[in-house]
Scaffold this motif. Structure first.
Motif: not given
Lengths: 72, 399
Positions: A38, A55, B58-59, A53, B37-38, B77, A41-43, B68, B70, B40, B73-75, B56, A49-50
């Motif tokens: 994880f 599983p 999260r503050s 995510a 990669a992600d 923002e 992949k996301r640098h 955030l 969820l 926002d 399987g990914h977070p 799901r 809190e991430e």
């Protein structure tokens, strides 16, 4: 003594090795590997809190973990 | 990562009557045809509304309106459109006002990071001429660069990170502000500087990044002790994208006197483990020139150094950059592969308990005996426990 130190140590999710991650409550080799994948992949993690995510990291595991990790 | 889940989040927010877009670095990447990669998301929904819509969440900064989410399987923002009030301490705004999409973009740092994307109509919303700057490969502050940098001094370094990583030119007004405001970088904490420096060194084109830091005056502010010359600059070209920051720091600092290296890593608040690694990299480099004169036991002990592959890599980079021959590196590399882990870290033939059983009294001599036995074992002159007992009896006498 070593055990006590581990309990106090805060683990940096962005630099920890799989071995170090496995010292966390509820984290075995499988989850440690997932955390590292994880991260790659996301640098890196921006927020602890991430982790939620991923599983396999339940709210319950999260509660036991949250004070033992950071992302500085 | 594909944008599908992020688009579903945007659809869901719209379904509840809110505006929502992809924003920032992910849009820049998409315009550049790079897979982000992600993702926002910026939205008109307030944090409590976002948290009601998604099961799901999260503050992670209620005061800034960032949640955030969820999802699959990914977070993600998800942040409420906002404009920042005054930045009092040069780092954080004192408060935020929730506003609209345009105001939200105008508070951001650079035009290339100020784009919104509407994935439903598949259009880029561009209030800052970011698309033309991406085409022209330019890093330009949004609005007045001095004001932007005054708000958050770390942006001075960020300008260089984006310029170097993307290979973009820093626009003249923005560059003037970087130069003029370089001395103010000290208002930022050591940790944040270290983090940004680490990214400059490991996100690609580290040599260009350091050259820009040098030209802007930032190098002298942040790393006044650094020995900066063509050799060091050239060696940075060998730092691969995605390298560990402490390895990259070792490359950067390998020509700098060790006491200055210590000062630098402490000031930048590297973790204990990173500090040790950086210092060890710089300290061990000269050992390679004597490596072929080392005894087998010294060599094996040298190979036990943690993350030895980094030490080997630095030696190679240093020799190539200096135009020297690689035989010292080749020798180390060959030996390291020739020996198994068991050869380098064999199970000890004898322990302190054995010495006690042999009639020795615990004391400083213990360590000396054990080290000598291990040396002999590493050299291949002692193979078994009884060899070791015989060796001790001969050299230290049985008592």
């Amino acid at each position: 003594m070593k055990f006590a130190l581990l309990l106090l140590l805060v683990i940096n999710l962005n630099t920890a090795t799989a071995q170090e991650l496995e010292t966390l409550p509820g984290i075995g080799p499988g989850l440690a590997k997932k955390i590292i994948e994880f991260r790659e992949k996301r640098h890196g993690f921006k927020h602890v809190e991430e982790l939620l995510a991923i599983p396999g990291i339940s709210e319950r595991k999260w509660k036991a973990l949250r004070d033992k990790v950071d992302v500085k | 990562m594909k944008p599908d889940s992020a688009i579903e989040i945007i659809r869901e927010l719209r379904h509840h009557g809110h505006e929502a877009y992809l924003v920032g670095g992910c849009v820049r990447d998409m315009v550049m045809k790079i897979e982000p990669a992600d993702y926002d998301i910026a939205t008109s929904a307030h944090p409590e509304e976002i948290m009601q819509i998604f099961p799901r969440t999260r503050s992670i900064g209620v005061q800034f309106g960032v949640v955030l989410v969820l999802y699959r399987g990914h977070p993600f923002e998800v942040a409420t459109f906002r404009s920042d009030e005054a930045y009092v301490d040069g780092r954080r705004p004192t408060g935020v006002v929730f506003t609209d999409a345009k105001q939200d973009v105008l508070r951001r740092d650079f035009t290339i990071n100020g784009l919104l994307y509407d994935p439903i109509s598949e259009t880029v919303i561009d209030y800052v001429d970011g698309q033309s700057d991406i085409r022209a490969r330019i890093v330009r502050a949004i609005g007045d660069p001095h004001a932007r940098f005054e708000e958050d001094k770390l942006r001075i370094l960020r300008a260089i990170r984006f310029g170097a990583r993307l290979g973009y030119t820093i626009e003249q007004q923005t560059w003037n502000a970087v130069q003029a405001m370089a001395p103010k970088i000290h208002q930022v904490s050591g940790e944040r500087i270290r983090e940004e420096l680490g990214r400059i060194l490991t996100e690609g084109q580290a040599a260009l990044g350091m050259r820009m830091m040098d030209a802007s005056g930032l190098r002298k502010e942040i790393l006044p002790e650094l020995v900066w010359n063509d050799h060091v600059e050239h060696s940075l070209r060998f730092v691969k994208t995605g390298s560990q920051p402490d390895f990259a720091m070792g490359i950067l600092l390998h020509d700098t006197p060790i006491n200055d290296v210590r000062k630098i890593v402490e000031r930048l608040k590297f973790s204990r483990a990173e500090m040790n690694h950086i210092i060890a990299l710089v300290e061990n480099l000269p050992q390679f020139s004597a490596i072929r004169q080392m005894s087998v036991s010294s060599l094996k002990r040298f190979f036990r150094t943690s993350r030895f592959e980094d030490h080997l890599a630095l030696a190679r980079i240093h020799l190539i950059t200096a135009g020297s021959d690689l035989s010292d590196y080749d020798f180390a590399h060959r030996k390291q592969h020739e020996w198994s882990d068991d050869d380098i870290r064999p199970v000890p033939l004898i322990t302190g308990d054995d010495l006690i059983q042999m009639g020795f009294t615990p004391g400083p001599q213990f360590k000396q005996i054990l080290t000598r036995v291990e040396d002999e074992q590493l050299e291949g002159r002692l193979q078994t426990r009884s060899d070791a007992v015989g060796f001790i009896t001969r050299n230290y006498g049985a008592s």
